[in-house]
Design an enzyme around this catalytic site. Structure first.
Site, short mmCIF file in Angstrom:
data_model
loop_
_atom_site.label_atom_id
_atom_site.label_comp_id
_atom_site.label_asym_id
_atom_site.label_seq_id
_atom_site.Cartn_x
_atom_site.Cartn_y
_atom_site.Cartn_z
N CYS A 59 0.88 -1.17 0.00
CA CYS A 59 0.00 0.00 0.00
C CYS A 59 0.92 1.23 0.00
O CYS A 59 2.03 1.15 -0.51
CB CYS A 59 -0.97 -0.01 1.18
SG CYS A 59 -0.19 0.15 2.80
N ARG A 60 0.51 2.32 0.57
CA ARG A 60 1.34 3.53 0.54
C ARG A 60 2.53 3.42 1.50
O ARG A 60 3.67 3.67 1.11
CB ARG A 60 0.50 4.77 0.88
CG ARG A 60 1.27 6.06 0.75
CD ARG A 60 0.33 7.26 0.81
NE ARG A 60 1.06 8.47 0.51
CZ ARG A 60 1.48 9.33 1.43
NH1 ARG A 60 1.24 9.11 2.72
NH2 ARG A 60 2.14 10.41 1.08
#
Length: 107
Positions: A59-60
């Site tokens: 994810c980020r």
């Protein structure tokens, strides 16, 4: 939450990389061979993920992907969180592409 984790350098080029970020984040920049299934859609689209391969989840920064990896492991997959997420991926100089025609970046 006890989830296996690897650094971005340990993700093999031919590994199954699952990106669980939202659409706008994906469009801004992602790994070229990644498969995009936003976290909110994971349970309904889990059949798109191979059961016979390690799933590297990103994810980020690593929070959402840790939750996704934990759930995948719970339902019988071999999932590993990518530590530091796409921010670490970009910092490490790993390849990225965008869906916008612009220079890719981590949104």
């Amino acid at each position: 939450m006890n989830v296996p984790e690897v650094e971005v350098h340990a993700v093999p080029g031919d590994g199954f990389l699952l990106d669980v970020r939202e659409d706008d984040e994906w469009h801004a920049g992602h790994a070229p061979a990644a498969v995009h299934i936003p976290l909110g859609e994971l349970q309904t689209r889990v059949e798109e993920i191979p059961k016979d391969a390690t799933v590297y989840v990103v994810c980020r920064v690593g929070g959402r992907s840790a939750h996704a990896a934990a759930w995948l492991n719970h339902v019988g997959y071999d999932a590993v969180n990518v530590g530091g997420g796409m921010q670490s991926w970009a910092f490490a100089g790993r390849a990225m592409v965008s869906e916008t025609g612009q220079e890719p970046f981590v949104a």
